[in-house]
Design a protein around this motif. Sequence first.
Motif, mmCIF file in Angstrom:
data_model
loop_
_atom_site.group_PDB
_atom_site.id
_atom_site.type_symbol
_atom_site.label_atom_id
_atom_site.label_comp_id
_atom_site.label_asym_id
_atom_site.label_seq_id
_atom_site.Cartn_x
_atom_site.Cartn_y
_atom_site.Cartn_z
ATOM 1 N N PHE A 1 63.370 -34.129 7.653
ATOM 2 C CA PHE A 1 63.064 -34.521 8.104
ATOM 3 C C PHE A 1 64.096 -35.161 9.652
ATOM 4 C CE2 PHE A 1 63.234 -39.621 8.256
ATOM 5 C CZ PHE A 1 61.669 -40.120 8.917
ATOM 6 N N PHE A 2 65.654 -35.604 9.101
ATOM 7 C CA PHE A 2 66.329 -35.755 10.341
ATOM 8 C C PHE A 2 66.788 -34.989 11.505
ATOM 9 C CE2 PHE A 2 67.661 -39.077 6.773
ATOM 10 C CZ PHE A 2 67.469 -40.566 7.544
ATOM 11 N N ARG A 3 66.762 -33.535 11.033
ATOM 12 C CA ARG A 3 67.117 -33.062 11.808
ATOM 13 C C ARG A 3 65.796 -32.335 12.432
ATOM 14 N NH1 ARG A 3 64.825 -27.543 12.639
ATOM 15 N NH2 ARG A 3 66.819 -25.638 13.444
ATOM 16 N N GLU A 4 64.216 -32.932 12.093
ATOM 17 C CA GLU A 4 63.177 -33.534 13.398
ATOM 18 C C GLU A 4 63.453 -34.588 13.746
ATOM 19 O OE1 GLU A 4 59.956 -31.617 13.295
ATOM 20 O OE2 GLU A 4 60.348 -29.682 12.360
ATOM 21 N N ILE A 5 63.998 -35.938 13.535
ATOM 22 C CA ILE A 5 64.072 -36.863 14.601
ATOM 23 C C ILE A 5 65.031 -36.084 16.230
ATOM 24 C CG2 ILE A 5 65.339 -39.247 15.074
ATOM 25 C CD1 ILE A 5 63.883 -39.653 12.068
ATOM 26 N N ARG A 6 66.089 -35.325 15.047
ATOM 27 C CA ARG A 6 66.801 -34.649 16.799
ATOM 28 C C ARG A 6 66.185 -34.285 17.503
ATOM 29 N NH1 ARG A 6 70.450 -34.723 12.384
ATOM 30 N NH2 ARG A 6 69.994 -32.740 11.937
ATOM 31 N N THR A 7 65.315 -33.076 16.786
ATOM 32 C CA THR A 7 65.006 -32.324 17.961
ATOM 33 C C THR A 7 63.809 -32.838 18.783
ATOM 34 O OG1 THR A 7 65.173 -30.368 16.077
ATOM 35 C CG2 THR A 7 63.626 -30.436 17.846
ATOM 36 N N ARG A 8 63.345 -34.143 18.333
ATOM 37 C CA ARG A 8 61.874 -34.882 19.078
ATOM 38 C C ARG A 8 62.402 -35.907 20.393
ATOM 39 N NH1 ARG A 8 56.524 -36.067 16.214
ATOM 40 N NH2 ARG A 8 55.931 -36.844 17.979
ATOM 41 N N PHE A 9 63.325 -36.016 19.632
ATOM 42 C CA PHE A 9 63.071 -37.480 20.537
ATOM 43 C C PHE A 9 65.652 -37.700 20.604
ATOM 44 C CE2 PHE A 9 60.634 -39.486 17.129
ATOM 45 C CZ PHE A 9 59.572 -39.409 18.273
ATOM 46 N N GLY A 10 66.007 -36.813 20.364
ATOM 47 C CA GLY A 10 67.624 -36.469 20.357
ATOM 48 C C GLY A 10 68.254 -36.329 22.165
ATOM 49 N N LYS A 11 67.836 -35.322 22.576
ATOM 50 C CA LYS A 11 67.999 -35.066 24.503
ATOM 51 C C LYS A 11 66.989 -36.394 24.765
ATOM 52 C CE LYS A 11 64.197 -31.474 24.294
ATOM 53 N NZ LYS A 11 64.128 -30.051 24.353
ATOM 54 N N TYR A 12 66.158 -37.330 24.547
ATOM 55 C CA TYR A 12 65.360 -38.153 25.067
ATOM 56 C C TYR A 12 65.881 -40.080 25.302
ATOM 57 C CZ TYR A 12 62.324 -34.740 26.394
ATOM 58 O OH TYR A 12 61.309 -33.324 26.631
ATOM 59 N N ARG A 13 66.652 -40.160 26.303
ATOM 60 C CA ARG A 13 67.560 -41.792 25.737
ATOM 61 C C ARG A 13 65.988 -42.673 26.077
ATOM 62 N NH1 ARG A 13 71.885 -43.018 31.174
ATOM 63 N NH2 ARG A 13 72.937 -41.219 30.208
ATOM 64 N N LEU A 14 64.544 -42.620 25.745
ATOM 65 C CA LEU A 14 63.758 -43.448 26.064
ATOM 66 C C LEU A 14 62.861 -42.081 25.034
ATOM 67 C CD1 LEU A 14 62.899 -45.074 29.269
ATOM 68 C CD2 LEU A 14 64.200 -45.794 27.218
ATOM 69 N N GLY A 15 63.617 -41.774 23.852
ATOM 70 C CA GLY A 15 62.208 -41.265 23.218
ATOM 71 C C GLY A 15 61.516 -41.353 22.265
ATOM 72 N N TYR A 16 62.008 -42.594 21.787
ATOM 73 C CA TYR A 16 61.121 -43.507 20.688
ATOM 74 C C TYR A 16 59.616 -44.087 21.215
ATOM 75 C CZ TYR A 16 65.154 -42.057 17.260
ATOM 76 O OH TYR A 16 66.160 -41.559 16.624
ATOM 77 N N PHE A 17 60.556 -44.687 22.935
ATOM 78 C CA PHE A 17 59.980 -45.503 23.292
ATOM 79 C C PHE A 17 58.385 -44.202 23.828
ATOM 80 C CE2 PHE A 17 58.078 -46.227 27.859
ATOM 81 C CZ PHE A 17 57.601 -47.177 27.704
ATOM 82 N N TRP A 18 58.961 -43.409 23.848
ATOM 83 C CA TRP A 18 57.659 -42.071 23.992
ATOM 84 C C TRP A 18 56.476 -42.114 22.617
ATOM 85 C CZ3 TRP A 18 56.594 -42.305 28.512
ATOM 86 C CH2 TRP A 18 57.990 -42.055 30.379
ATOM 87 N N ALA A 19 57.053 -42.632 22.122
ATOM 88 C CA ALA A 19 56.011 -42.114 21.044
ATOM 89 C C ALA A 19 55.429 -43.470 20.961
ATOM 90 C CB ALA A 19 57.021 -42.197 19.387
ATOM 91 N N VAL A 20 55.567 -44.543 21.688
ATOM 92 C CA VAL A 20 54.449 -45.666 20.914
ATOM 93 C C VAL A 20 53.745 -45.836 22.661
ATOM 94 C CG1 VAL A 20 54.231 -48.143 21.777
ATOM 95 C CG2 VAL A 20 56.912 -47.403 19.969
ATOM 96 N N LEU A 21 54.454 -44.632 23.874
ATOM 97 C CA LEU A 21 53.841 -44.524 24.774
ATOM 98 C C LEU A 21 52.198 -43.621 24.570
ATOM 99 C CD1 LEU A 21 53.737 -46.475 27.962
ATOM 100 C CD2 LEU A 21 54.628 -43.446 28.327
ATOM 101 N N GLU A 22 52.268 -43.183 24.301
ATOM 102 C CA GLU A 22 50.701 -42.282 24.292
ATOM 103 C C GLU A 22 49.976 -43.054 23.889
ATOM 104 O OE1 GLU A 22 49.309 -37.828 22.535
ATOM 105 O OE2 GLU A 22 51.698 -38.853 21.646
ATOM 106 N N PRO A 23 50.245 -43.157 22.395
ATOM 107 C CA PRO A 23 48.666 -44.030 22.047
ATOM 108 C C PRO A 23 48.413 -45.548 22.102
ATOM 109 C CG PRO A 23 50.617 -44.458 20.309
ATOM 110 C CD PRO A 23 51.006 -43.471 21.491
ATOM 111 N N ALA A 24 49.484 -45.801 23.463
ATOM 112 C CA ALA A 24 49.058 -46.719 24.297
ATOM 113 C C ALA A 24 48.602 -46.893 25.138
ATOM 114 C CB ALA A 24 50.679 -47.612 24.488
ATOM 115 N N ALA A 25 48.959 -45.417 25.979
ATOM 116 C CA ALA A 25 48.669 -45.573 27.017
ATOM 117 C C ALA A 25 47.123 -45.130 27.062
ATOM 118 C CB ALA A 25 49.090 -44.052 28.043
ATOM 119 N N HIS A 26 46.515 -44.213 26.134
ATOM 120 C CA HIS A 26 45.442 -43.776 25.704
ATOM 121 C C HIS A 26 44.550 -45.239 25.321
ATOM 122 C CE1 HIS A 26 43.266 -40.521 24.139
ATOM 123 N NE2 HIS A 26 42.373 -40.830 23.502
ATOM 124 N N LEU A 27 44.680 -45.878 24.838
ATOM 125 C CA LEU A 27 44.072 -47.087 23.990
ATOM 126 C C LEU A 27 44.018 -47.446 25.744
ATOM 127 C CD1 LEU A 27 43.502 -49.023 21.888
ATOM 128 C CD2 LEU A 27 45.461 -50.576 22.325
#
Length: 258
Positions: free
Chosen positions: A17-43
């Motif tokens: 789980f923590f490995r997936e977090i690092r892989t998914r968001f670790g290299k982006y400063r705003l990685g967690y923000f993009w997780a919110v942006l996708e459904p928000a933009a779609h909405l």
Amino acid sequence: MARSGFEVQQAVIKALFFREIRTRFGKYRLGYFWAVLEPAAHLLVLLTIFGFVMHRTMPDISFPVFLLNGIIPYFIFSNISTRSVGAIEANQGLFNYRPVKPIDTILARALLESVIYVTVYILLMLVVYMSGEYFEITNLLKLVLSWSLLIILSCGIGLIFMVLGKTIPETQKFLPIFLKPLYFISAIMFPLHAVPKEYWPYLLWNPILHAVELSREAVMPGYISDGVSLEYLGLFTLLTLFIGLMLYRTREEAMLTS
């Protein structure tokens, strides 16, 4: 003191789980923000396109709340199932460690997607509430059960396609094809009662539609969707998971050695 098999699996899933977090968001400063942006933009896009029309056809219902309880469940199903298919390739080197099994990678990815989208759902519902839209959680148990079953269903579908994909690689291409029409027949952008009743027997085979409409019933007072059933969603989920686990059990060794 020796740990039980369940405790070992818990530790493996936590590490993955923590490995997936690092892989998914670790290299982006705003990685967690993009997780919110996708459904928000779609909405936002769908609100812009359909908001006026749907406000005229459903004047007593908050369309943003209605739409949010369709988009987020679909994203949960779509992301868990599609990311499960590639879980083996993404973690191939870890299978040299005996405690790590392919099913653990699916569970870790499903847990991450669930945490992301439950958080996104809460945040966007708060934004919608603060913007003046009305909703009320009238049945929290129904909301939790329908989403839990949807997550388990997504794992089952992902497990089936992961096993089939390792056995017959071409079958991995069928999942995206399978998911696209589900977006349009799962009542994401329209209520079930807007569809002529003669088509209901066909649409109600779709378990995603049941999860979406049950979610809306739980947070929108007065919203009743005839024909949907938590029991059907539960039975379909258990059957799918059973098939996925049976396929996995017969092919686990082959997947690890391929």
